[in-house]
Design a protein around this motif. Structure first.
Motif, PDB file in Angstrom:
ATOM      1  N   VAL A   7     -25.725 -35.182   9.064  1.00 20.21           N
ATOM      2  CA  VAL A   7     -26.255 -36.176   8.127  1.00 20.21           C
ATOM      3  C   VAL A   7     -26.773 -35.501   6.865  1.00 20.21           C
ATOM      4  O   VAL A   7     -26.493 -35.946   5.743  1.00 20.21           O
ATOM      5  CB  VAL A   7     -27.368 -37.007   8.798  1.00 20.21           C
ATOM      6  CG1 VAL A   7     -28.135 -37.833   7.754  1.00 20.21           C
ATOM      7  CG2 VAL A   7     -26.779 -37.925   9.855  1.00 20.21           C
ATOM      8  N   LEU A  63     -23.737 -43.885   5.801  1.00 22.30           N
ATOM      9  CA  LEU A  63     -23.698 -42.545   6.391  1.00 22.30           C
ATOM     10  C   LEU A  63     -23.114 -42.663   7.786  1.00 22.30           C
ATOM     11  O   LEU A  63     -23.808 -42.938   8.765  1.00 22.30           O
ATOM     12  CB  LEU A  63     -25.108 -41.959   6.444  1.00 22.30           C
ATOM     13  CG  LEU A  63     -25.619 -41.374   5.129  1.00 22.30           C
ATOM     14  CD1 LEU A  63     -27.135 -41.379   5.090  1.00 22.30           C
ATOM     15  CD2 LEU A  63     -25.087 -39.967   4.927  1.00 22.30           C
ATOM     16  N   LEU A  77     -29.318 -46.744   1.452  1.00 28.54           N
ATOM     17  CA  LEU A  77     -28.389 -46.103   2.381  1.00 28.54           C
ATOM     18  C   LEU A  77     -28.531 -46.690   3.775  1.00 28.54           C
ATOM     19  O   LEU A  77     -29.627 -47.109   4.183  1.00 28.54           O
ATOM     20  CB  LEU A  77     -28.654 -44.591   2.443  1.00 28.54           C
ATOM     21  CG  LEU A  77     -28.517 -43.814   1.140  1.00 28.54           C
ATOM     22  CD1 LEU A  77     -28.880 -42.346   1.373  1.00 28.54           C
ATOM     23  CD2 LEU A  77     -27.110 -43.930   0.573  1.00 28.54           C
ATOM     24  N   LEU A  85     -27.861 -45.577   7.656  1.00 31.66           N
ATOM     25  CA  LEU A  85     -27.571 -44.502   8.603  1.00 31.66           C
ATOM     26  C   LEU A  85     -27.029 -45.145   9.883  1.00 31.66           C
ATOM     27  O   LEU A  85     -27.724 -45.934  10.523  1.00 31.66           O
ATOM     28  CB  LEU A  85     -28.847 -43.710   8.901  1.00 31.66           C
ATOM     29  CG  LEU A  85     -28.731 -42.502   9.821  1.00 31.66           C
ATOM     30  CD1 LEU A  85     -27.875 -41.427   9.178  1.00 31.66           C
ATOM     31  CD2 LEU A  85     -30.116 -41.956  10.143  1.00 31.66           C
ATOM     32  N   LYS A 134     -23.972 -34.450   4.643  1.00 28.86           N
ATOM     33  CA  LYS A 134     -23.410 -35.584   3.915  1.00 28.86           C
ATOM     34  C   LYS A 134     -24.312 -35.992   2.752  1.00 28.86           C
ATOM     35  O   LYS A 134     -23.835 -36.337   1.662  1.00 28.86           O
ATOM     36  CB  LYS A 134     -23.186 -36.764   4.868  1.00 28.86           C
ATOM     37  CG  LYS A 134     -21.930 -36.642   5.722  1.00 28.86           C
ATOM     38  CD  LYS A 134     -21.717 -37.874   6.565  1.00 28.86           C
ATOM     39  CE  LYS A 134     -20.341 -37.850   7.218  1.00 28.86           C
ATOM     40  NZ  LYS A 134     -19.257 -38.060   6.235  1.00 28.86           N
ATOM     41  N   LEU A 135     -25.614 -35.961   2.972  1.00 30.18           N
ATOM     42  CA  LEU A 135     -26.542 -36.307   1.900  1.00 30.18           C
ATOM     43  C   LEU A 135     -26.452 -35.299   0.758  1.00 30.18           C
ATOM     44  O   LEU A 135     -26.482 -35.669  -0.420  1.00 30.18           O
ATOM     45  CB  LEU A 135     -27.970 -36.385   2.439  1.00 30.18           C
ATOM     46  CG  LEU A 135     -28.287 -37.595   3.313  1.00 30.18           C
ATOM     47  CD1 LEU A 135     -29.651 -37.419   3.982  1.00 30.18           C
ATOM     48  CD2 LEU A 135     -28.263 -38.881   2.492  1.00 30.18           C
ATOM     49  N   ASP A 177     -21.898 -37.729   0.208  1.00 31.22           N
ATOM     50  CA  ASP A 177     -20.765 -38.261   0.953  1.00 31.22           C
ATOM     51  C   ASP A 177     -21.207 -39.480   1.761  1.00 31.22           C
ATOM     52  O   ASP A 177     -21.404 -39.413   2.979  1.00 31.22           O
ATOM     53  CB  ASP A 177     -20.207 -37.173   1.874  1.00 31.22           C
ATOM     54  CG  ASP A 177     -19.001 -37.650   2.678  1.00 31.22           C
ATOM     55  OD1 ASP A 177     -18.433 -38.704   2.333  1.00 31.22           O
ATOM     56  OD2 ASP A 177     -18.636 -36.958   3.664  1.00 31.22           O
ATOM     57  N   HIS A 178     -21.399 -40.584   1.072  1.00 27.20           N
ATOM     58  CA  HIS A 178     -21.772 -41.825   1.742  1.00 27.20           C
ATOM     59  C   HIS A 178     -21.208 -43.015   0.960  1.00 27.20           C
ATOM     60  O   HIS A 178     -21.950 -43.749   0.298  1.00 27.20           O
ATOM     61  CB  HIS A 178     -23.289 -41.939   1.902  1.00 27.20           C
ATOM     62  CG  HIS A 178     -24.078 -41.433   0.741  1.00 27.20           C
ATOM     63  ND1 HIS A 178     -24.182 -42.137  -0.458  1.00 27.20           N
ATOM     64  CD2 HIS A 178     -24.806 -40.307   0.573  1.00 27.20           C
ATOM     65  CE1 HIS A 178     -24.942 -41.462  -1.297  1.00 27.20           C
ATOM     66  NE2 HIS A 178     -25.325 -40.339  -0.701  1.00 27.20           N
TER      67      HIS A 178
END
Length: 251
Positions: A210, A224, A178, A180, A213-214, A218-219
């Motif tokens: 954040v 992210l 991921l 960020l 979203k995790l 949702d990434h």
């Protein structure tokens, strides 16, 4: 990424976004290990939060990274989340007539080589787990730079491209990769004034978004990125790059 039951290592976890993430994830019952340069601050954090482990790390010192690796392998062999968050930012005036590459080298050493060293050190341990997550902190400025911070923005563009390749190469392994990409957040990344700048997003608010979203997964593409930053992310595709660049970097 499951937000509970993990063993998490966060570099650059004693300040700013790293610390806010560490505390939020610790509150959810994870074993959290943070690193930083300021030993007094690390000790204070450890005393304030029993169970959260705070360890010193100088990313530019191979011996320091090796010492950290020995501790993690011995005490936390179940490490399944690595957040490579350590980073620095400095403005540079390349047209000043007296610019040198001192700041640029420091940024590259921390923001690029520091991430690569961290991943090289702990990726073998992550790949031993049933499921793992590797997250690195980039920036929305990777996609459309703030010209007064040229090397910082370029370092994050490098990191974005590198993470895309890493994600592809690890696609058959149980390691989620991921990126960020924070917006302008109230931290001391560029100095004390940023921490109270009303134009910047409060760090706790950012971290909560954040985590949401995790939780939702949702990434897309492993990124992210908050909704307000989508315009910069896709400026070239949308034909708005020149307009947005001019707004961010007035003549």
């Amino acid at each position: 990424m499951n937000l509970t039951g993990n063993t998490i290592l966060i570099t650059g976890g004693s300040r700013g976004i790293g610390r806010a993430l560490a505390e939020a994830l610790h509150d959810r019952g994870n074993q959290v290990i943070i690193t930083g340069r300021d030993r007094a601050l690390l000790q204070a954090i450890g005393e304030q939060r029993p169970g959260l482990v705070a360890l010193p790390l100088e990313l530019g010192d191979p011996a320091s990274l090796a010492d950290l690796a020995d501790i993690v392998h011995a005490r936390f062999p179940g490490l399944n989340v690595l957040i490579a968050n350590a980073g620095i930012s400095r403005p540079e005036n390349l047209a000043s007539g007296h610019w040198d590459d001192f700041d640029a080298e420091a940024i590259i050493d921390t923001n690029i080589l520091g991430v690569l060293r961290t991943v090289a050190t702990f990726l073998p341990l992550l790949t031993q787990q049933r499921s793992a997550t590797l997250m690195a902190t980039g920036s929305a400025l990777a996609f459309l730079p703030l010209a007064s911070f040229p090397t910082y923005c370029a370092s994050k563009a490098f990191l974005h491209s590198w993470l895309v390749s890493l994600r592809h190469q690890l696609r058959h392994l149980p390691v989620e990769v991921l990126e960020l990409s924070p917006p302008y957040v109230q931290t001391e990344l560029t100095g004390e004034a940023q921490a109270t700048d009303p134009r910047a997003m409060p760090v706790q608010e950012y971290v909560q978004q954040v985590l949401l979203k995790l939780e939702r997964g949702d990434h897309p593409r492993g990124e992210l990125l908050l909704e307000p930053d989508q315009a910069r992310r896709w400026a070239e595709r949308d034909g708005t790059y020149d307009t947005l660049f001019a707004l961010m970097n007035p003549a």
